[in-house]
Design a protein around this motif. Sequence first.
Motif, mmCIF file in Angstrom:
data_model
loop_
_atom_site.group_PDB
_atom_site.id
_atom_site.type_symbol
_atom_site.label_atom_id
_atom_site.label_comp_id
_atom_site.label_asym_id
_atom_site.label_seq_id
_atom_site.Cartn_x
_atom_site.Cartn_y
_atom_site.Cartn_z
ATOM 1 N N ALA A 33 48.948 -40.691 -51.003
ATOM 2 C CA ALA A 33 50.118 -40.758 -51.916
ATOM 3 C C ALA A 33 49.783 -41.717 -53.086
ATOM 4 N N GLY A 34 50.536 -41.574 -54.008
ATOM 5 C CA GLY A 34 50.554 -42.754 -55.095
ATOM 6 C C GLY A 34 51.430 -43.853 -54.550
ATOM 7 N N LEU A 35 50.928 -44.674 -53.805
ATOM 8 C CA LEU A 35 51.608 -45.812 -53.404
ATOM 9 C C LEU A 35 51.601 -47.098 -54.438
ATOM 10 N N ILE A 36 50.582 -47.220 -55.101
ATOM 11 C CA ILE A 36 50.401 -48.302 -55.891
ATOM 12 C C ILE A 36 51.656 -48.640 -56.974
ATOM 13 N N GLN A 37 52.187 -47.437 -57.654
ATOM 14 C CA GLN A 37 53.312 -47.409 -58.485
ATOM 15 C C GLN A 37 54.472 -48.260 -57.843
ATOM 16 N N PRO A 38 54.901 -47.435 -56.620
ATOM 17 C CA PRO A 38 56.041 -48.203 -55.810
ATOM 18 C C PRO A 38 55.909 -49.609 -55.390
#
Length: 192
Positions: A33-38
Motif C-alpha cells: 500500500a502507499g504508506l509513505i504519504q500517510p
Amino acid sequence: MDPESEDTFSMSSSHSLDAIEVTFDDERLVADAGLIQPATLAQHLGLRALFDTHVDLGDAAGRANVGHKAMTVIHSALAGGDSIDDCDALRAGSTQAVLGHAVLAPSTLGTFLRSFTWGHARQLDRVSAELMARAWQAGAGPGDTPVTIDIYSSIHETYGLAKQGGAKFTHTKVRGYHPLRRSPHNGCYAAR
C-alpha cells in the motif's frame, strides 16, 4: 516536556520521511500500500506525539509507547489489515524506517488494545480534534469557502453482553453502539 525526548524509539530530529526515496531491486516486488504519504502526513502533523500526550492508559499492561502502538495499528489498517495478526506484515524489511515509528508485534498490540476502556473514548476524541485543528492550520481546511457539517447517527451491532457501552438495546431494538458521525460538505450543499 516533549514526549518524544524520553522515547526510546524516537527518530533523530534530522530524520524526515520527506527525504525517503522508494526503489525496488526486484521486478516481482509489489508495494502492499502507499504508506509513505500517510506516514509523512502523520509525521508533519505530529500524530504520534498527540497519542503520547493525550492517551493515558493508567496502570494497564499496554500503557507504554502508546504513540508507536497506535501508529502501528493505523498503518496496518491503511495497508488493508483487518486483524491484529495482519499488523505483523509491517515488520518486514525496512518498513519501520519508512513509517518513522517503531512497529510493534501483534501480541504487544493486542495487550495495548485490551487496555482501553469505554472511558478512553474522550482521550481519543481529543487526539482527533487536535489532529483536525493541526490539519486545518496546515491548509487542509476550507479556507474562505462555507462548510456545512452533516451530523447523523449510526448503529454498530455487538453481540457481547459484557461490552462496555454496548450492552443495552438501541432505539431500533438492536444491541450495540450508537455513535454520531459527521461529514463536511464544501460549497453548495442542501442540508437535509
